[in-house]
Design an enzyme around this catalytic site. Structure first.
Site, short mmCIF file in Angstrom:
data_model
loop_
_atom_site.label_atom_id
_atom_site.label_comp_id
_atom_site.label_asym_id
_atom_site.label_seq_id
_atom_site.Cartn_x
_atom_site.Cartn_y
_atom_site.Cartn_z
CE LYS A 28 38.97 37.01 37.50
NZ LYS A 28 37.34 36.90 36.55
CE LYS A 84 41.15 45.07 34.63
NZ LYS A 84 40.55 44.39 33.73
CE LYS A 137 32.62 43.23 33.70
NZ LYS A 137 33.25 42.68 33.97
P1 TYM Z 1 35.79 41.81 30.92
O1 TYM Z 1 34.10 41.26 31.03
O2 TYM Z 1 35.89 41.43 32.65
O3 TYM Z 1 34.88 43.00 30.11
C1 TYM Z 1 34.13 43.35 29.31
C2 TYM Z 1 35.51 44.52 28.26
O4 TYM Z 1 35.46 46.01 28.75
C3 TYM Z 1 36.56 45.28 28.44
N1 TYM Z 1 37.96 46.05 29.55
C4 TYM Z 1 38.51 47.86 29.59
N2 TYM Z 1 38.87 48.18 28.83
C5 TYM Z 1 39.60 49.20 28.40
N3 TYM Z 1 39.94 49.95 30.27
C6 TYM Z 1 39.68 49.09 31.05
N4 TYM Z 1 39.35 49.96 32.54
C7 TYM Z 1 38.91 47.54 31.00
N5 TYM Z 1 38.51 47.20 31.70
C8 TYM Z 1 37.45 46.12 30.99
C9 TYM Z 1 37.58 44.46 28.35
O5 TYM Z 1 39.26 43.99 28.32
C10 TYM Z 1 36.45 43.67 28.06
O6 TYM Z 1 36.64 43.83 26.55
N6 TYM Z 1 37.39 37.69 29.08
C11 TYM Z 1 35.68 38.61 29.12
C12 TYM Z 1 34.52 38.48 28.41
C13 TYM Z 1 34.90 37.81 26.71
C14 TYM Z 1 35.07 37.90 25.88
C15 TYM Z 1 34.87 36.61 25.63
C16 TYM Z 1 35.23 38.66 25.36
C17 TYM Z 1 33.82 36.33 27.47
N7 TYM Z 1 34.08 35.75 26.27
C18 TYM Z 1 34.43 36.28 23.86
C19 TYM Z 1 35.68 38.94 24.39
C20 TYM Z 1 34.87 37.54 23.75
C21 TYM Z 1 35.99 39.59 30.55
O7 TYM Z 1 36.28 39.11 31.45
O8 TYM Z 1 35.99 40.57 29.68
#
Ligand code: TYM
Length: 337
Positions: free
Chosen positions: A119, A201, A204
């Protein structure tokens, strides 16, 4: 709450940042497991809005998106009667615990994080403290609720490891305070890839709209994107590591339909890619049609959404306060009784 063995139910925590769109990658990597776990565990699912502030957000769009994500949590089938659903920013204990845990986390640990490095490269003009500190806020989210299991995609594994390190360090310095959580990552779908670059990957916030598919996207657009999905120049549908585009499509269709990748590969093997891509697109449209309809209904009902958010925040806060007071006591802060 207890389960049938009279053991207290274990705790599941997870969240999504309200940036970009909720993609089928988020669904497959995370939400699908949330749905499977919510009946057997005490589950808590947050909208990680404070995390999203590490990159600049337009206030009006951000507010609307966060609410839209919340409605999508409900539309996919997360049940407020079973799970706590809330906005992270409604529970100030997240930031409070985050400060406390900052004092038990080393700068070197944070600068080594892959996501920080990535990032920082992408946002060279805005490498803010939040970006560096992001994993401590995430550790606080998890540790605040004495979480046992964290269902996430593989990209979050490193953040889970640092969460465990921080919890263990604190427990060793004082006495057992935090449950040391485990990541819950499904082998299949742990990483869904971009439809335009099957080695990257699915993200979003990918600027290329053809790279990802939203869970509430309209059916025509979903079909168009799958028809255009980048694969390879062969013609057989096979399970082979050197066919990442096909493997990705097989994974997606397998999760959508519940059929094994092997069975699907067998069925579409010699039919040509066009037919296979059409079938994958249809499986996605089929799966998300009711979710999209439910979302369109819920997003009109702001009063209901805010009522669920308020109840979620109250329940989350009750649990969060307990952990924060415990931590403060252990550290030696003077308590106001
Ligand atoms: P984030 O918002 O980027 O993504 C949300 C969840 O989706 C999963 N994910 C994926 N899984 C499979 N293939 C993909 N292409 C893919 N893209 C995203 C991520 O692994 C995630 O589970 N930091 C975290 C959000 C967060 C969080 C937490 C998660 C904040 N606090 C506490 C668990 C526990 C994040 O940015 O995920």
């Amino acid at each position: 709450m207890e389960n049938s063995n009279n053991q207290p139910k274990k705790i599941v925590y997870s969240g999504i940042q309200p940036t970009g769109i909720i993609t089928i990658g988020n669904y497959i990597g995370a939400i699908d497991n949330w749905l499977k776990l919510q009946s057997d565990y005490n589950s808590i699912f947050g909208i990680a809005d404070l995390h999203a502030l590490t990159v600049r957000q337009n206030p009006a769009e951000f507010r609307a998106r966060a609410l839209s994500f919340f409605a999508q949590y409900l539309a996919v089938g997360i049940d407020p009667a079973k799970a706590i659903i809330y906005f992270q920013s409604h529970v100030p204990e997240h930031t409070e615990l985050s400060w406390l845990l900052n004092c038990y986390t080393y700068v070197g640990e944070m600068t080594r994080m892959t996501q920080f490095k990535d990032k920082s490269k992408k946002n060279e003009d805005n490498i803010n403290m939040g970006l560096l500190d992001y994993p401590v806020l995430m550790a606080s989210d998890i540790l605040l609720y004495q979480t046992d299991l964290v269902p996430v995609g593989i990209d979050q594994k490193q953040h889970l490891e640092i969460t465990r390190d921080i919890a263990t360090r604190f427990n060793n310095l004082y006495s057992p305070t935090f449950v040391v959580p485990e990541a819950y990552i499904s082998k299949q779908g742990e990483k869904v890839y971009s439809l335009q670059d099957p080695t990257a990957k699915m993200s979003k916030s990918d600027p290329d709209p053809n790279a990802s598919v939203a869970i509430i996207e309209d059916p025509d657009s979903i079909m168009r994107k799958f028809k255009r999905a980048v694969t390879d120049c062969e013609a057989t549908v096979e399970i082979r590591e050197d066919k990442p585009g096909i493997m990705n499509l097989l994974t997606i269709m397998s999760v959508m339909t519940g059929e094994s990748m092997e069975a699907l590969a067998e069925r579409y093997r010699d039919g040509g890619y066009a037919k296979f891509k059409q079938a994958v697109g249809e499986s996605v449209v089929e799966k998300f049609k009711p979710i999209r309809e439910e979302y369109n209904r819920l997003i009109q009902d702001k009063a209901y959404l805010m009522q669920v958010a308020k109840e979620g925040a109250d329940k989350a806060r009750y649990l969060a306060r307990k952990t924060v007071s415990k931590v403060k006591r252990k550290i030696g802060l003077v308590e106001l009784k």
